[in-house]
Write a protein that holds these residues in place. Structure first.
Motif, PDB file in Angstrom:
ATOM      1  N   ARG A  26       0.834  -1.205   0.000  1.00 29.41           N
ATOM      2  CA  ARG A  26       0.000   0.000   0.000  1.00 29.41           C
ATOM      3  C   ARG A  26       0.870   1.256   0.000  1.00 29.41           C
ATOM      4  NH1 ARG A  26      -3.582  -1.038   5.053  1.00 29.41           N
ATOM      5  NH2 ARG A  26      -2.727   1.015   5.426  1.00 29.41           N
ATOM      6  N   ASP A  28       0.598   4.187   1.501  1.00 31.19           N
ATOM      7  CA  ASP A  28       0.930   4.794   2.789  1.00 31.19           C
ATOM      8  C   ASP A  28       2.014   4.013   3.513  1.00 31.19           C
ATOM      9  OD1 ASP A  28      -0.883   2.721   3.031  1.00 31.19           O
ATOM     10  OD2 ASP A  28      -1.869   3.539   4.796  1.00 31.19           O
ATOM     11  N   TRP A  62      -3.562  12.535   7.062  1.00 29.71           N
ATOM     12  CA  TRP A  62      -3.505  11.223   7.723  1.00 29.71           C
ATOM     13  C   TRP A  62      -4.859  10.849   8.308  1.00 29.71           C
ATOM     14  CZ3 TRP A  62      -0.397   7.230   7.567  1.00 29.71           C
ATOM     15  CH2 TRP A  62       0.878   7.404   7.059  1.00 29.71           C
ATOM     16  N   LEU A  65      -7.023   9.650   5.494  1.00 31.35           N
ATOM     17  CA  LEU A  65      -6.612   8.309   5.075  1.00 31.35           C
ATOM     18  C   LEU A  65      -7.092   7.245   6.044  1.00 31.35           C
ATOM     19  CD1 LEU A  65      -2.971   8.910   3.779  1.00 31.35           C
ATOM     20  CD2 LEU A  65      -4.952   8.206   2.438  1.00 31.35           C
ATOM     21  N   SER A  68     -10.880   6.871   5.617  1.00 34.51           N
ATOM     22  CA  SER A  68     -11.249   6.210   4.374  1.00 34.51           C
ATOM     23  C   SER A  68     -10.905   4.732   4.403  1.00 34.51           C
ATOM     24  CB  SER A  68     -10.579   6.881   3.180  1.00 34.51           C
ATOM     25  OG  SER A  68      -9.174   6.708   3.241  1.00 34.51           O
ATOM     26  N   ALA A  69      -9.827   4.360   5.091  1.00 36.27           N
ATOM     27  CA  ALA A  69      -9.467   2.947   5.209  1.00 36.27           C
ATOM     28  C   ALA A  69     -10.493   2.198   6.062  1.00 36.27           C
ATOM     29  CB  ALA A  69      -8.077   2.805   5.809  1.00 36.27           C
TER      30      ALA A  69
END
Length: 72
Positions: A26, A28, A62, A65, A68-69
């Motif tokens: 991934r 990130d 962050w 992110l 959204s994850a």
């Protein structure tokens, strides 16, 4: 002339680009791996590596992110 530091940075950059393009890991995680590898190789200090997290924009990205994850 290429110093050992420049070679280390270019190697880390080449591996990061390969991982970004292929998406084997991934995005990130790759970014954090680059940050950790720069610190472990001694190219930057831990203080320099973590100084970006003091910026509100970085913290906001962050947070988005992470949210959204969790929704995916």
């Amino acid at each position: 002339m290429l110093t050992p530091e420049i070679v280390n940075v270019l190697t880390i950059l080449a591996v990061a680009i390969l991982l970004f393009v292929t998406e084997w890991i991934r995005v990130d995680v790759v970014a954090l791996m680059v940050l950790v590898s720069l610190v472990l190789s001694g190219l930057i200090s831990a203080t320099e590596a973590l100084s970006g997290f003091a910026n509100l924009a970085v913290v906001t990205v962050w947070a988005v992110l992470i949210l959204s994850a969790g929704l995916a």
